[in-house]
Structure formats: C-alpha cells, structure tokens
Design an enzyme around this catalytic site. Structure first.
Site, PDB file in Angstrom:
ATOM      1  N   GLU A   1      25.546  47.785  -1.889  1.00 23.44           N
ATOM      2  CA  GLU A   1      25.934  47.771  -0.476  1.00 23.44           C
ATOM      3  C   GLU A   1      27.446  47.888  -0.301  1.00 23.44           C
ATOM      4  O   GLU A   1      27.921  48.402   0.705  1.00 23.44           O
ATOM      5  CB  GLU A   1      25.453  46.460   0.173  1.00 23.44           C
ATOM      6  CG  GLU A   1      24.468  46.695   1.290  1.00 23.44           C
ATOM      7  CD  GLU A   1      23.936  45.410   1.893  1.00 23.44           C
ATOM      8  OE1 GLU A   1      22.715  45.328   2.028  1.00 23.44           O
ATOM      9  OE2 GLU A   1      24.719  44.488   2.216  1.00 23.44           O
TER      10      GLU A   1
ATOM     11  N   HIS B   1      11.261  47.377 -24.197  1.00 22.63           N
ATOM     12  CA  HIS B   1       9.913  47.894 -24.447  1.00 22.63           C
ATOM     13  C   HIS B   1       9.356  48.607 -23.225  1.00 22.63           C
ATOM     14  O   HIS B   1       8.156  48.836 -23.145  1.00 22.63           O
ATOM     15  CB  HIS B   1       9.004  46.733 -24.880  1.00 22.63           C
ATOM     16  CG  HIS B   1       9.534  46.046 -26.103  1.00 22.63           C
ATOM     17  ND1 HIS B   1       9.198  46.419 -27.380  1.00 22.63           N
ATOM     18  CD2 HIS B   1      10.451  45.038 -26.235  1.00 22.63           C
ATOM     19  CE1 HIS B   1       9.852  45.659 -28.249  1.00 22.63           C
ATOM     20  NE2 HIS B   1      10.627  44.819 -27.577  1.00 22.63           N
TER      21      HIS B   1
ATOM     22  N   LYS C   1      18.152  48.475  11.024  1.00 26.40           N
ATOM     23  CA  LYS C   1      17.963  47.231  11.794  1.00 26.40           C
ATOM     24  C   LYS C   1      17.830  47.557  13.274  1.00 26.40           C
ATOM     25  O   LYS C   1      17.021  46.981  13.991  1.00 26.40           O
ATOM     26  CB  LYS C   1      19.161  46.285  11.607  1.00 26.40           C
ATOM     27  CG  LYS C   1      19.215  45.545  10.290  1.00 26.40           C
ATOM     28  CD  LYS C   1      20.312  44.464  10.355  1.00 26.40           C
ATOM     29  CE  LYS C   1      20.509  43.753   9.037  1.00 26.40           C
ATOM     30  NZ  LYS C   1      21.511  42.692   9.083  1.00 26.40           N
TER      31      LYS C   1
HETATM   32  O1  PA5 Z   1      25.319  41.727   2.793  1.00 23.54           O
HETATM   33  C1  PA5 Z   1      24.933  41.847   3.939  1.00 23.54           C
HETATM   34  O2  PA5 Z   1      25.727  41.871   4.878  1.00 23.54           O
HETATM   35  C2  PA5 Z   1      23.453  41.941   4.277  1.00 23.54           C
HETATM   36  O3  PA5 Z   1      22.644  42.047   3.161  1.00 23.54           O
HETATM   37  C3  PA5 Z   1      23.036  40.696   5.045  1.00 23.54           C
HETATM   38  O4  PA5 Z   1      23.266  39.570   4.249  1.00 23.54           O
HETATM   39  C4  PA5 Z   1      21.568  40.766   5.444  1.00 23.54           C
HETATM   40  O5  PA5 Z   1      21.323  41.939   6.187  1.00 23.54           O
HETATM   41  C5  PA5 Z   1      21.177  39.535   6.258  1.00 23.54           C
HETATM   42  O6  PA5 Z   1      22.002  39.393   7.375  1.00 23.54           O
HETATM   43  P1  PA5 Z   1      22.038  38.050   8.168  1.00 23.54           P
HETATM   44  O7  PA5 Z   1      22.686  37.017   7.341  1.00 23.54           O
HETATM   45  O8  PA5 Z   1      22.801  38.353   9.420  1.00 23.54           O
HETATM   46  O9  PA5 Z   1      20.603  37.682   8.479  1.00 23.54           O
END
Ligand code: PA5
Length: 462
Positions: A291, A320, A434
C-alpha cells in the site's frame, strides 16, 4: 539484542551483473540514500508523518497498560473488530508473542486470546461469535476513519450480540474504541455510549500504526510487554536516523531493495520468514510494502505505476510448495529471508538410533539446526541460480525484537518511498473501492459512486 541485515547475495559478485547490484551502481546511488534519509526526517520534523515518534509515547503506553491492568481478569477473549492497518499489526503481535495459530494453547482470564474479525464473511463472523462468551469477551473496535463499512457492520452485529448476552447496560464496560479524535461516527458513538476510547494521531496512517493505540491496546490486553515493544522500536529509530549507510540498517535495506527493483527488474519481493511466530508479521509487512509503494504517480504528478509486489512465504513449509517456481520461474523476484538466531526451544531430536539410514543421520540433532540449515541451503540454491536474496536475522522473537523489526520495516518502507519519489503515506487506490461500496450500500453523499458503478455494469453488458 540485534537484528542483522546481510545483503551479500543481492550483490553482482554473488548472482551476476544482470541480477545483482554492482559496486558502481551502489556507489552511484549513495546520494539518493542520503536524500531519502533527509526526506523522511523533514516529513517527521514537519509533523507530516508520525510513526517515527511513536516509540516516545510513553505516557500513552502507560495509560494503556494501566487500563489493561484494571480490566484484567474480566475477559478471556479480546475480540478485535477492524481491518487492514487496524487489524494486521495486532495479528502480527499475537502470532509473535502468544504463538501461531492453531497452537497457542488454552486461553483463560489469565492468558486471554485474540480473535480478529477482519472480514465480513458471515459464516466466519458467526463461527467466531459462537466460539466466544459475551460475559468473558472484551471487544476492541478499531477504525481510524471511524467509517469503514466492514468494521462498522461487524461492530453493529457484535454490539447486539454483547447486548443480548450482558444486557444493554453492560455493553459499555465490554467495549474499547480506538479511533481518530476529531472525526468519524465511531467517535460520536463512543462518546454517546461512554466507551473507553484511545485516539490515533492524525499523522499516523493505518499501516504505520502498530505502535500507536491501534496495536498497543490489543497488545496490552493480551499480555504483550508494551514497554519492551516500544524500547525495541526506540532503539531501531535511533539506528534509522544514523547518517552513514553502513550502520543504518533500514536505509541500506531500502536502497538495495530499491536498486533490485529499478535496475534489475525484481518486481516481486518474497518475504520469507523461517519462524512460524513471524508469519503474522509477514502479512502485516505485505500491506505495509504494497500500500505504501504501489503508486500510479510520482510526486511531480507524472504517471509511473511503480511498486514491488510483496509475497509471503513460510520456511521451510513453502520450500515444498513455492521454491520450484522461485528457482526456475521468471527472474522477477528477490527474496528477503527472516531468520531467528536463537529460537526459544531448540527442539531436540531424540538421540536413540533406529537402525534406518534415512532416520539416523538426524538423531541427536535439533529442529533449530535443521531449520537453520534449510534456510541457508535455500539461500545457497537460489544464489547458484542467480536469484538475489538477503536476510534479516533477529536474535530472538520477543516483544523488544518485534518492536525493533516493525520500526525497521516501517523506516525501510518510508525510505524506499522517498527513493521512488512517491508519496508512501496515502492510499488513493484503496479509497475508490470503498466509495463504490458506500454508494452501493446506500450511504448518504456517495450516490455519484453508485451511478459510476451502474455505468460500469452497463459497459460490462456491452
Ligand atoms: O493502511 C491503511 O490506511 C488501510 O489499510 C486502513 O488501515 C484500512 O483501510 C482500515 O481503515 P480504518 O482504520 O479507517 O477502518
């Protein structure tokens, strides 16, 4: 206490010039490393990013530990409701410290377990609820945005399940919220319903938040040594600010991974722990690296589509299942082994001979030695096939080393982002999906996204 990085098998002298980094390439890139260090430092000093300073939050850690001490004994299960960066760090900690599933052993009020509801698969949620007792469960709901559909939907179910089990008035004592201070409906609900609440700093993104309340609250509640975790992280932070590449492990690792990606076409990084306790950390890292570094545009707005796909593999198990591909398939991968120098238990193999040659060469040795030998053998085999690889070796897996390792990998990711000249701290690519979900589930303000989705469906039909 240490984590050592060995990059030898990433170098051209080991895997050849086409796949390995030459001394000239390394020397030419040194100024870039210095720039990356200065860039992350500037972002930290300006308050744009907050993860480097999390190990210093001893007051918050104290509050969390005090809270955990107060509620200790009132639950045998911590049920975490959260997803992505709001769940993976807690899983990594649970796996590293309490032990990997499904061999954690019995849980009790003295040794509570962690159940993470990070998916809206209804069967999974129902099975999880059926395995817990409302009167013995403490629910930790975590969402930085306070609005993630999966977390909100699951929490509504869990809240109703709690109310059915302990009565509407009893819910308050069984819920802890971790969210942003100044925004989101989760914060509003926490205030309205009087839930104990811990806040996430605005400048700490989900995947960099394991050392904020996001990771520390569940950690403290399942008995992880929070001060030791932060102590380890603080030590790594000091290392990460060192100006010389030779002693700055995260910076050196970032530079070598960056060069392998950009100069040698290694578009996949296999994170390869040889320790089941680090399996959760491998999944946490997968999110961090993917990410943070997978981006469409660079800082100047030019389309670049960069990133290195992180893959998790477990040694020796995946020798394996995956190593055939790793040895002979496309030369698009680099391998980052995660080894542990001193496993808590060597796993002695009985010395008694059986009279069978295929058994007796192993008698009297240990599983720790076999694991170590297999790890080194896989490195040697990959190297012979010009497959670049490197190793992080942790002395042990304990709270201090895990804190160090989290901070090492977070700094490495931040430095790599600077080298790639991208913003490692946003996640526009996650946001669009989202928004479609909000639109399709009828959330106010997202009708445009429902329309966009309908157009997309029409296009599919032709
Ligand atoms: O790293 C990130 O920003 C995302 O993976 C969020 O942690 C994830 O989408 C969850 O978001 P939130 O904490 O607002 O529920």
């Amino acid at each position: 206490m240490a984590i050592v990085f060995d990059e030898t098998n990433l170098l051209a002298r080991m895997v050849g010039d086409a796949d390995g980094i030459t001394p000239e390439e390394l020397a030419a890139a040194e100024p870039l490393a210095a720039q990356a260090l200065a860039g992350v430092k500037a972002l930290t000093e300006a308050g744009v990013i907050g993860f480097p300073n999390l190990p210093k939050q001893t007051a918050l850690a104290g509050e969390i530990v005090t809270y955990a001490g107060k509620v200790k004994g009132s639950y045998d299960t911590v049920c975490l409701v959260g997803i992505g960066g709001s769940a993976l760090g807690a899983w990594a900690l649970d796996c590293a410290i309490r032990g990997p599933h499904p061999v954690q052993g019995d849980h009790s009020a003295a040794k509570p377990r962690l159940v993470i509801l990070d998916n809206v698969d209804p069967e999974f949620v129902q099975l999880a609820l059926a395995s817990m007792k409302p009167k013995k469960t403490l629910v930790v709901v975590i969402a930085k945005s306070g609005a993630t559909a999966e977390t909100v939907a699951t929490f509504l179910i869990v809240r109703a399940w709690l109310a059915a089990g302990v009565g509407a008035k009893g819910v308050k004592a069984r819920v802890v919220v971790v969210t942003s201070e100044g925004r989101g409906d989760l914060k509003v609900m926490a205030t309205n319903e009087g839930y104990t609440t811990f806040h996430i700093p605005e400048n700490v993104g989900g995947r960099f938040s394991v050392l904020s309340a996001v990771g520390l609250v569940p950690a403290a509640l399942i008995g992880v040594d929070v001060p030791a975790l932060l102590r380890g992280a603080a030590k790594m932070t000091a290392t990460a600010w060192k100006p010389d590449l030779a002693s700055n492990t995260p910076l050196r690792a970032a530079l070598l991974h960056f060069l392998s990606l950009t100069k040698k076409g290694k578009t996949i990084q296999v994170a390869f722990p040889y320790a089941n306790r680090l399996w959760g950390t491998a999944f946490w890292f997968r999110q961090l690296w993917a990410e943070s570094l997978g981006k469409a545009k660079n800082r100047a707005g030019v389309v670049v589509h960069v990133g290195q796909t992180p893959v998790a593999a477990l040694g020796t198990t995946d020798q394996h299942s995956q190593v055939q591909l790793y040895m002979e398939g496309p030369k698009d991968k680099l391998f980052t082994f995660w080894a542990v120098k001193k496993p808590a238990d060597p796993g002695a193999i009985p010395a008694e001979k059986t009279g069978l040659e295929g058994f007796d060469y192993l008698t009297g040795q240990s599983l720790a030695k076999l694991l170590d030998v297999e790890c080194k053998s896989t490195q040697a085999a990959l190297t012979e096939n010009q497959r670049p690889n490197c190793v992080f070796t942790l002395d042990r897996v304990d709270a201090e080393h895990v804190g160090m390792f989290f901070q090492l990998l977070e700094f490495e990711t931040a430095f790599a982002g600077e080298m790639l000249d991208i913003n490692a701290f946003d996640q526009e690519g996650v946001e669009l999906g989202k928004k479609f979900t909000f639109g399709l589930m009828g959330r106010k303000g997202f009708a445009d996204f429902k329309k966009r989705y309908t157009d997309y469906e029409a296009r599919r039909k032709g």
